[in-house]
Enzyme design. Sequence first.
Site, PDB file in Angstrom:
ATOM      1  N   ASP A  88      28.093  24.521 -22.998  1.00 40.86           N
ATOM      2  CA  ASP A  88      28.640  24.748 -24.335  1.00 40.86           C
ATOM      3  C   ASP A  88      30.081  24.260 -24.354  1.00 40.86           C
ATOM      4  OD1 ASP A  88      28.366  26.128 -27.069  1.00 40.86           O
ATOM      5  OD2 ASP A  88      30.184  27.035 -26.253  1.00 40.86           O
ATOM      6  N   GLU A 172      24.667  19.920 -26.466  1.00 35.84           N
ATOM      7  CA  GLU A 172      24.424  19.882 -27.907  1.00 35.84           C
ATOM      8  C   GLU A 172      24.793  18.522 -28.483  1.00 35.84           C
ATOM      9  OE1 GLU A 172      25.134  24.010 -30.070  1.00 35.84           O
ATOM     10  OE2 GLU A 172      26.818  23.527 -28.782  1.00 35.84           O
ATOM     11  N   ASP A 254      30.425  32.024 -26.095  1.00 31.25           N
ATOM     12  CA  ASP A 254      30.160  30.717 -25.516  1.00 31.25           C
ATOM     13  C   ASP A 254      29.119  30.792 -24.407  1.00 31.25           C
ATOM     14  OD1 ASP A 254      32.060  29.667 -27.231  1.00 31.25           O
ATOM     15  OD2 ASP A 254      33.697  29.925 -25.796  1.00 31.25           O
TER      16      ASP A 254
END
Length: 304
Positions: A88, A172, A254
């Site tokens: 992340d 991501e 996170d």
Amino acid sequence: MVRELESVRFTTGAIRVDDQSHVVLPRIGRVKTHEPTTALLRRIQAGTARILSATVSREGGRWFISFTCEVERQPGCPRFPWRVVGVDAGVRHLAVLSTGEVWPNPRPLEKALQKVARSSRALARRQKGSRGWQKARRRLARLHARVRNIRQDALHKLTHHLATTYGVVVVEQLHVAGMVQNRRLARALADAAMAEIRRQLQYKCAWHGAVLVEAPRFYPSSKRCSRCGAIKPSLPLSQRVFRCEECGLVLDRDENAARNLAALAAAVAGSGPETENARGRDGRPAARQAIPEEAGNRHRRIAG
């Protein structure tokens, strides 16, 4: 921003690595290098690398030479090929891993803002083209070059660690170009260079035999509970701790997102021989997208 960058590219003529500390360039001749060229020289002597072109550039008052090479690289293998890690990326931390490991963000631009502002004012006071103006311009260029080097050093250390340690890395697909439209976060987002992490992982995973999995852009990694799967309807950025009303999980925001990203690897695991290394059947790096249908379920709540 003042970025002093001048470059020239050579594609023909005498281009070679002469020894461990000298290179030969067209029209320039033999040049001594500050850093040793041992690694490239060994590959050329072994016949596993061939120089295609050379680029000489000056940035921040320093001269650099870079070679474009055709290299035969043996497929590598990460230290723990069976492990999966979710990454992340953010502003507060450079990256938080699903293992709980936190990589601090050096924030080089934020730390150098006062010096940059002072140098910018000094440059504005000088008469353009004068000797003082050239000196102030070089000073400001060196500051920006230092900021860039500190940022790149942190990013390369992070991505190298991920690609050489874990067999599957999940990241991501962030729409950074849209995120920087927020004027309150634009500078911090640019300083973190979150899109650069995914770009470096795309080729480093291929080098070291890892698989890169890309989560869909609208996958609710932050809003989803990593324990029971319940999804919050909203989660403001000010809430740094994730609290699940269904199962009672209390976890750093996170780290919870990183755990959800790691769980996505199950969608592509065992789908074929392409999961065994970071290259698909066509020889290209296997950067794979997992569970695109999850984006449409981001407002659905799952009972714990």
